[in-house]
Scaffold this motif. Sequence first.
Motif, mmCIF file in Angstrom:
data_model
loop_
_atom_site.group_PDB
_atom_site.id
_atom_site.type_symbol
_atom_site.label_atom_id
_atom_site.label_comp_id
_atom_site.label_asym_id
_atom_site.label_seq_id
_atom_site.Cartn_x
_atom_site.Cartn_y
_atom_site.Cartn_z
ATOM 1 N N THR A 1 0.842 -1.194 0.000
ATOM 2 C CA THR A 1 0.000 0.000 0.000
ATOM 3 C C THR A 1 0.876 1.242 0.000
ATOM 4 O O THR A 1 1.736 1.399 0.873
ATOM 5 N N LEU A 2 0.675 2.087 -0.991
ATOM 6 C CA LEU A 2 1.374 3.358 -1.109
ATOM 7 C C LEU A 2 0.592 4.404 -0.334
ATOM 8 O O LEU A 2 -0.624 4.517 -0.501
ATOM 9 N N LEU A 3 1.291 5.164 0.509
ATOM 10 C CA LEU A 3 0.647 6.207 1.299
ATOM 11 C C LEU A 3 1.344 7.528 1.030
ATOM 12 O O LEU A 3 2.546 7.666 1.248
ATOM 13 N N VAL A 4 0.581 8.505 0.535
ATOM 14 C CA VAL A 4 1.081 9.874 0.363
ATOM 15 C C VAL A 4 0.319 10.757 1.345
ATOM 16 O O VAL A 4 -0.839 10.469 1.676
ATOM 17 N N PHE A 5 0.963 11.812 1.805
ATOM 18 C CA PHE A 5 0.387 12.598 2.895
ATOM 19 C C PHE A 5 0.954 14.004 2.897
ATOM 20 O O PHE A 5 2.022 14.262 2.347
ATOM 21 N N THR A 6 0.236 14.901 3.551
ATOM 22 C CA THR A 6 0.749 16.247 3.765
ATOM 23 C C THR A 6 1.600 16.263 5.022
ATOM 24 O O THR A 6 1.514 15.367 5.867
ATOM 25 N N ASP A 7 2.407 17.296 5.157
ATOM 26 C CA ASP A 7 3.338 17.374 6.284
ATOM 27 C C ASP A 7 2.640 17.447 7.638
ATOM 28 O O ASP A 7 3.205 17.066 8.661
#
Length: 141
Positions: A74-80
């Motif tokens: 699972t790829l997880l992208v997120f804001t800081d």
Amino acid sequence: VVAEDDARRPATCLLVRVDPARGTATFASAGHLPPVVFGTDGSAELVDLPVGPPLGTGVGGYEPTTRPLAPGETLLVFTDGLVERRGEDIDVSLARLAALRLPPDSGPEQVVEEVLHRLDALHAEDDVAVLAARIRARPSS
């Protein structure tokens, strides 16, 4: 355009292109934090990628990085806002995310829920946005 307008602030950006047929993900970062990939065993790995300057600085130079992305990961992208804490070095913040161990075979929804809970996103000091994605296994014919 942003660099030519003094009223606009530079912005970070992470571009991700997933190729399900090849089982790869290609990333390019403009000052954005790296994404993380959760393996089928629940372990987390920060994607190692070169970071270019934020958009709007007037400086270019973005180098793409491609890595395998297997079905079940699972790829997880997120804001800081998910990881940053006042007075804490960003490397410490990212290490906390990378140290997470989730239940094996967690799906994207469970990954998001677990990460938000374990990093206490409800009490974050900044906005939090998270996106999880997974390549679906193709049925063999």
